[in-house]
Write a protein that holds these residues in place. Sequence first.
Motif, short mmCIF file in Angstrom:
data_model
loop_
_atom_site.label_atom_id
_atom_site.label_comp_id
_atom_site.label_asym_id
_atom_site.label_seq_id
_atom_site.Cartn_x
_atom_site.Cartn_y
_atom_site.Cartn_z
N UNK A 114 -37.44 74.68 57.16
CA UNK A 114 -37.12 73.54 56.29
C UNK A 114 -35.87 72.83 56.77
N UNK A 164 -31.09 76.30 48.08
CA UNK A 164 -30.97 77.44 48.99
C UNK A 164 -32.25 77.64 49.80
N UNK A 165 -33.39 77.48 49.13
CA UNK A 165 -34.68 77.62 49.82
C UNK A 165 -34.78 76.58 50.94
N UNK A 212 -39.07 83.49 41.89
CA UNK A 212 -39.39 82.50 42.92
C UNK A 212 -40.91 82.48 43.12
N UNK A 272 -42.82 80.74 58.43
CA UNK A 272 -43.06 79.79 57.34
C UNK A 272 -44.56 79.49 57.23
N UNK A 306 -43.64 73.21 50.54
CA UNK A 306 -42.27 73.25 50.03
C UNK A 306 -42.19 72.56 48.67
N UNK A 309 -30.79 88.30 47.28
CA UNK A 309 -30.85 86.83 47.23
C UNK A 309 -30.30 86.26 45.92
N UNK A 347 -36.85 87.67 42.57
CA UNK A 347 -36.03 87.54 43.77
C UNK A 347 -35.41 88.90 44.08
N UNK A 387 -38.83 82.75 66.02
CA UNK A 387 -37.59 82.03 66.29
C UNK A 387 -37.02 81.63 64.94
N UNK A 388 -35.71 81.64 64.80
CA UNK A 388 -35.11 81.42 63.49
C UNK A 388 -35.54 80.11 62.83
N UNK A 389 -35.79 79.09 63.65
CA UNK A 389 -36.12 77.79 63.06
C UNK A 389 -37.60 77.67 62.68
N UNK A 390 -38.33 78.79 62.69
CA UNK A 390 -39.74 78.78 62.30
C UNK A 390 -39.99 79.63 61.06
N UNK A 391 -38.91 80.04 60.40
CA UNK A 391 -39.02 81.01 59.31
C UNK A 391 -38.84 80.35 57.95
N UNK A 392 -39.17 81.14 56.90
CA UNK A 392 -38.92 80.65 55.53
C UNK A 392 -37.77 81.42 54.91
N UNK A 393 -37.63 81.23 53.60
CA UNK A 393 -36.50 81.77 52.86
C UNK A 393 -36.27 83.26 53.08
N UNK A 394 -37.35 84.04 53.13
CA UNK A 394 -37.21 85.49 53.24
C UNK A 394 -37.16 85.97 54.69
N UNK A 412 -31.27 77.31 43.54
CA UNK A 412 -32.23 78.08 44.32
C UNK A 412 -33.07 77.14 45.19
N UNK A 466 -36.12 68.77 56.18
CA UNK A 466 -36.64 68.51 54.84
C UNK A 466 -35.50 68.02 53.93
N UNK A 525 -28.48 82.50 41.16
CA UNK A 525 -28.98 81.18 41.54
C UNK A 525 -29.81 80.65 40.39
N UNK A 571 -32.76 76.78 54.64
CA UNK A 571 -32.97 77.85 55.64
C UNK A 571 -34.11 77.52 56.59
N UNK A 572 -34.09 78.20 57.71
CA UNK A 572 -35.23 78.29 58.63
C UNK A 572 -35.87 76.96 58.95
#
Lengths: 146, 146, 146, 146
Positions: free
Chosen positions: B20, B13-14, B78, A53, B63, B145, B141, A42-49, B10, B25, B5, B17-18
């Motif tokens: 975090x 940006x990290x 990164x 996460x 994080x 990105x 990176x 799910x999108x809200x469980x992911x990290x930067x890439x 950066x 956070x 970035x 997303x997702x």
Amino acid sequence: MNTPLNPPSLAEAINARGFSHAAGFRIVAVAAGSAEVSLPRRDDLLQFFGHFQGGVITALADQAAGLAVTSSLPAGRIGVTVEINVNFLSPADGSEIIARAKILKMSGSIGVAAVEVFTKKTDGTETLCAFCTATMRALDLPAEYR
Amino acid sequence: MNTPLNPPSLAEAINARGFSHAAGFRIVAVAAGSAEVSLPRRDDLLQFFGHFQGGVITALADQAAGLAVTSSLPAGRIGVTVEINVNFLSPADGSEIIARAKILKMSGSIGVAAVEVFTKKTDGTETLCAFCTATMRALDLPAEYR
Amino acid sequence: MNTPLNPPSLAEAINARGFSHAAGFRIVAVAAGSAEVSLPRRDDLLQFFGHFQGGVITALADQAAGLAVTSSLPAGRIGVTVEINVNFLSPADGSEIIARAKILKMSGSIGVAAVEVFTKKTDGTETLCAFCTATMRALDLPAEYR
Amino acid sequence: MNTPLNPPSLAEAINARGFSHAAGFRIVAVAAGSAEVSLPRRDDLLQFFGHFQGGVITALADQAAGLAVTSSLPAGRIGVTVEINVNFLSPADGSEIIARAKILKMSGSIGVAAVEVFTKKTDGTETLCAFCTATMRALDLPAEYR
């Protein structure tokens, strides 16, 4: 509660609260000394890439370890995490992650579990994406949870 | 992206997303080799007993460690997590948790950070609730990105 | 040296020096991605209660992990330890300890191995006494060691 | 023994046996909740490249952690290692290594310590070469050791 939680229903109760519930953890199997828990992407469980996460992977591994330990304890006892170590091995880029825990040792009130976490693609292939060890200690469930 | 970035942006940006972002956070401070990130309490971030969930604590510590390492790298690089170890010391029962990371060592493309995680009550008192070490490796990176 | 050390002879060379040699480490088996090393009991390897000392157990596990990783690298490369995590599960009270390592993942210059350490009694029974994960990085052997 | 071992003399007794004694561990300082232990270089404590061996570094860190925990316990109790995590940061190429441990938390029978290990050159300069966390549990000393 009025009726004691035996270990399987305790596992369900643990999984039905807070982050586990909100993230969508699914108990696949629980037996004395082992547990399998999965989590769909799910999108809200992911990290930067865009992969799962690391903390989310850790949460799933921790849940599987805790259920494996708790399921081996007598009713009214629960395992809580003292320490966890996770090696991230491959990008968790599948459509689901699956944590499979087994107890390495129970000794008095201390239990140690090893957990393999796999990332599963939609074609069904699984890749080991993380390996975890966790140290748990057994506590008496407070009266309000029994 | 069209503009490179640099490390502070950066970090933003990290964090945007997702997981975090979804969890809430907040970057408190980032400097070369250190970072502080906080997270207010929310029901969907808790475990069975109503404290911050261990994986959520790990995610915040991770994080902070990642931002500490990334902020010490040249633009375009990164830090990603190779391994993390967390000792849970006290119930994270405050209204907020705060992770403070500092680099212990950068050596070639490997960085190691130590992270203290505090739970903060509404009266402002802080208690150390977890201690973490994380091993990171520096990657370029990917072009999309930058 | 005048002739390159291929991985098996490098394993022997690593084991023949310093603490490994002095303590009496014995290579039982080495293959690409796995290694087994044993250590007979001796009074100067024990701790307060007369069991193998935790650091000695760690040294043996580390050696097995390092040989498993090094044996999977091309000639002229060696794995060195970045980080090690050991759970002590049972008293190492046998007449010998045996560390069996296998690689979980090689990824670029980083390798992760899991190691089971058993304590063996004179009647031949083995008990899992420690479980270890180690993160290694591959280095070029300095010219004087080739 | 006829007289109870109070914590300082227990620390000496722990250090005077087995590997600690044979390797030459020296207690520099012990107080409730902290300990410092050093180890002079000797050829039989080194690894392939001539630096202190990782397991030897771990043994020293573990000893410092154990003394820090044990010294905070009442007479007749001793801390034993449940789990240890070590990050190796720099080559331990000095003439001596020094482990400085402090307790992060004692909670019931569980104690967690952090340990910095420095390598010291003959000119007196110290470099952080390893960072360790250890989880200990407190046991009653068996009667024969009291």
